[in-house]
Scaffold this motif. Structure first.
Motif, short mmCIF file in Angstrom:
data_model
loop_
_atom_site.label_atom_id
_atom_site.label_comp_id
_atom_site.label_asym_id
_atom_site.label_seq_id
_atom_site.Cartn_x
_atom_site.Cartn_y
_atom_site.Cartn_z
N THR A 123 -0.21 7.52 0.66
CA THR A 123 -1.05 8.59 0.10
C THR A 123 -2.07 8.06 -0.90
OG1 THR A 123 0.55 9.01 -1.66
CG2 THR A 123 0.77 10.31 0.37
N GLY A 124 -2.17 6.72 -1.04
CA GLY A 124 -3.10 6.14 -2.01
C GLY A 124 -4.54 6.55 -1.76
N GLY A 133 0.80 -1.21 0.00
CA GLY A 133 0.00 0.00 0.00
C GLY A 133 0.83 1.26 0.00
N SER A 134 0.21 2.31 -0.45
CA SER A 134 0.86 3.62 -0.48
C SER A 134 0.26 4.48 0.62
CB SER A 134 0.63 4.28 -1.83
OG SER A 134 1.00 5.63 -1.79
N ASP A 167 -4.74 9.96 -3.23
CA ASP A 167 -4.44 10.06 -4.65
C ASP A 167 -5.57 9.55 -5.54
OD1 ASP A 167 -1.99 11.07 -3.95
OD2 ASP A 167 -0.95 9.14 -4.15
N PHE A 168 -6.30 8.56 -5.07
CA PHE A 168 -7.35 7.95 -5.88
C PHE A 168 -8.70 8.16 -5.21
CE2 PHE A 168 -3.48 5.54 -6.66
CZ PHE A 168 -3.42 5.59 -8.04
N ALA A 176 -5.34 0.41 -5.13
CA ALA A 176 -4.22 1.29 -4.82
C ALA A 176 -4.56 2.26 -3.69
CB ALA A 176 -3.80 2.07 -6.05
N ARG A 177 -5.83 2.34 -3.31
CA ARG A 177 -6.23 3.22 -2.22
C ARG A 177 -5.84 2.66 -0.86
NH1 ARG A 177 -11.52 4.33 -1.33
NH2 ARG A 177 -11.04 6.47 -0.84
N CYS A 178 -5.55 1.36 -0.79
CA CYS A 178 -5.21 0.73 0.48
C CYS A 178 -3.88 1.27 1.01
CB CYS A 178 -5.11 -0.78 0.30
SG CYS A 178 -4.69 -1.64 1.84
N MET A 179 -3.85 1.61 2.29
CA MET A 179 -2.65 2.16 2.92
C MET A 179 -1.97 1.16 3.84
SD MET A 179 -3.92 6.00 3.89
CE MET A 179 -5.13 5.45 5.04
#
Length: 66
Positions: free
Chosen positions: A5-6, A2-3, A9-10, A44-47
């Motif tokens: 900031t995902g 995970g990101s 960002d999305f 990609a939203r998963c942190m």
């Protein structure tokens, strides 16, 4: 992975739904499926935050990160 900031960002999107007037004509699913690209964007939203509040959104009670 995970990101951090995902989530920012999305933007969250939901699948489209068929109108109730059309739903009563058949017994098929009424939610549209995401394209693979849209699924990757939502994943990609998963942190990987450790306290995943997103698990409460699963109607089946699935542990989403696992």
């Amino acid at each position: 992975m995970g990101s951090p900031t995902g989530f920012l960002d999305f933007e969250r999107t939901l699948p489209g739904r068929e109108s109730p007037a059309e739903r009563v004509k058949h017994f098929r699913e009424f939610e549209e499926r995401f394209t693979p690209e849209a699924l990757h964007g939502q994943a990609a939203r998963c942190m990987n935050c450790g306290t995943p509040f997103c698990q409460h959104g699963c109607p089946l009670g699935n542990v989403i990160p696992e």
